[in-house]
Design an enzyme around this catalytic site. Structure first.
Site, PDB file in Angstrom:
ATOM      1  N   GLY A  28       1.140  -1.326  -0.466  1.00  0.00           N
ATOM      2  CA  GLY A  28       0.065   0.045   0.082  1.00  0.00           C
ATOM      3  C   GLY A  28       0.746   1.270  -0.376  1.00  0.00           C
ATOM      4  O   GLY A  28       2.333   0.963   0.491  1.00  0.00           O
ATOM      5  N   ASP A  29       0.315   2.395  -1.154  1.00  0.00           N
ATOM      6  CA  ASP A  29       1.679   3.196  -1.252  1.00  0.00           C
ATOM      7  C   ASP A  29       2.156   3.753   0.372  1.00  0.00           C
ATOM      8  O   ASP A  29       3.281   3.948  -0.103  1.00  0.00           O
ATOM      9  CB  ASP A  29       0.769   4.541  -1.971  1.00  0.00           C
ATOM     10  CG  ASP A  29      -0.164   5.398  -0.577  1.00  0.00           C
ATOM     11  OD1 ASP A  29      -0.628   4.598  -0.129  1.00  0.00           O
ATOM     12  OD2 ASP A  29      -0.761   6.645  -1.222  1.00  0.00           O
ATOM     13  N   ASP A 258       6.644   5.629  -4.181  1.00  0.00           N
ATOM     14  CA  ASP A 258       6.609   4.602  -2.835  1.00  0.00           C
ATOM     15  C   ASP A 258       7.566   4.992  -1.965  1.00  0.00           C
ATOM     16  O   ASP A 258       7.656   5.818  -0.810  1.00  0.00           O
ATOM     17  CB  ASP A 258       5.990   4.025  -2.656  1.00  0.00           C
ATOM     18  CG  ASP A 258       4.338   4.141  -3.000  1.00  0.00           C
ATOM     19  OD1 ASP A 258       3.696   4.859  -3.458  1.00  0.00           O
ATOM     20  OD2 ASP A 258       3.609   2.675  -3.255  1.00  0.00           O
TER      21      ASP A 258
END
Ligand code: ADP
Length: 310
Positions: A28-29, A258
């Site tokens: 997830g980012d 990210d």
């Protein structure tokens, strides 16, 4: 010890290995950014601020946070919701297809856990990072409380960092995304947008125009990512263009931005200059895209980063 909080959603990643086998991972980012920051700068205290369920997959996710040495004091456990899940298939030509199960995600309820008491505890942070993805998934009506919480953190001297990370399919309309991003950028001290994220919403086509767009806000540091082409930074009045060495063997670009965010901020918080921080961040992103999935293997990643001077 310098403390950074990353607020957002971590999901269960299912990756097709062959017709009857799936690999399990977590991504997830903001979680990806937290992982890469901590791997490169273990002296920083890096915390996840998220909500997960009370199910077995949530237990595994929490264990993964711990095995990446992330702090988990602000990982809340929802009594009935579960983590979001996504499934990645890759066809013969290498094209990836994603299927999401996210409507029941505990992270959509995260704002419910941000009581006044919790917000007071979060004011011990030096830096608070969030992205457009939690803004997109929060339930209707949660945003007002979230902005009030952020105002409290800002008033307490916490530096606020935002990456728009625009995902069209998560938003009810472009107008709503523009409205929430405007609020986010007004409250932020540092912005880390990618050019592509701004193209659909604002018609911005170049890194220079992205910097120009950010100048309407009172940001002390702007870092614009533009794939393999360049990175632009604006700090005070100093506008710099940084050259990126393109990677020839790109395997999977997931989480390049990210990794860049986590390592850039980690380097800055560790006292490194702008140019050096951009180069370390670009090295991390360039390494991550040579591995499948959002999270590159620990040993290979650390090896490359130690050669780069971490
Ligand atoms: P996002 O992943 O958020 O869309 P970008 O595509 O701009 O963001 O990529 C983030 C960073 O990853 C870039 O600033 C750059 O440092 C690095 N990067 C992306 N693509 C490449 C590439 N082909 N070669 C080397 N570095 C890359």
């Amino acid at each position: 010890m310098t403390k950074i909080f990353f607020l957002g959603e971590c999901m269960v990643e299912l990756r097709e290995q062959d017709e009857s086998t799936m690999g399990l991972s977590f991504a997830g980012d903001v979680y990806n950014s937290a992982v890469y920051m901590k791997r490169c700068f273990p002296q920083l205290s890096v915390s996840m601020v998220t909500a997960i369920g009370r199910d077995r997959l949530s237990d595994k996710m929490l264990n993964r946070f711990k095995s990446e040495s992330l702090e988990t004091e602000f990982v809340f456990r929802h009594p009935s919701k579960v983590p979001g899940i996504y499934f990645i298939e890759t066809d013969e030509s290498g094209e990836r297809r994603f299927t999401y199960w996210r409507n029941d995600s505990a992270a959509r309820k995260l704002v419910d856990f941000l009581s006044a008491e919790v917000i007071e505890q979060l004011t011990v942070a030096d830096t608070f990072f969030f992205s457009g993805i939690p803004l997109a998934i929060f339930e209707q009506g949660a945003h007002t409380k979230f902005w009030q919480s952020l105002e409290r953190l800002k008033a307490a001297g916490v530096k606020v960092v935002f990456d728009p990370n625009y995902r069209a399919q998560l938003w009810t309309s472009k107008e709503e995304a523009i409205r929430q991003f405007d609020k986010a950028l007004r409250l932020s001290d540092i912005a880390l947008p990618g050019v592509e994220d701004l193209t659909v919403l604002y018609g911005i086509q170049s890194a220079q125009d992205a910097v120009g767009f950010c100048q309407q806000y009172e940001l002390e540091e702007v870092v614009v990512k533009n794939g393999p082409h360049s990175v632009f930074t604006l700090v005070g009045n100093e506008l710099l263009s940084h050259t990126i060495t393109p990677v020839t063997k790109v395997v999977d670009t997931t989480s390049a931005g990210d990794a860049f965010n986590g390592v850039y901020l980690g380097a800055r918080l560790s006292g490194r200059g702008i140019g050096e921080s951009v180069q370390l961040a670009a090295k991390a992103a360039g390494t991550v895209i040579q591995h499948p999935g959002a999270i590159a293997p620990m040993a290979a990643f650390k090896q490359t980063m130690s050669e780069a001077g971490i």
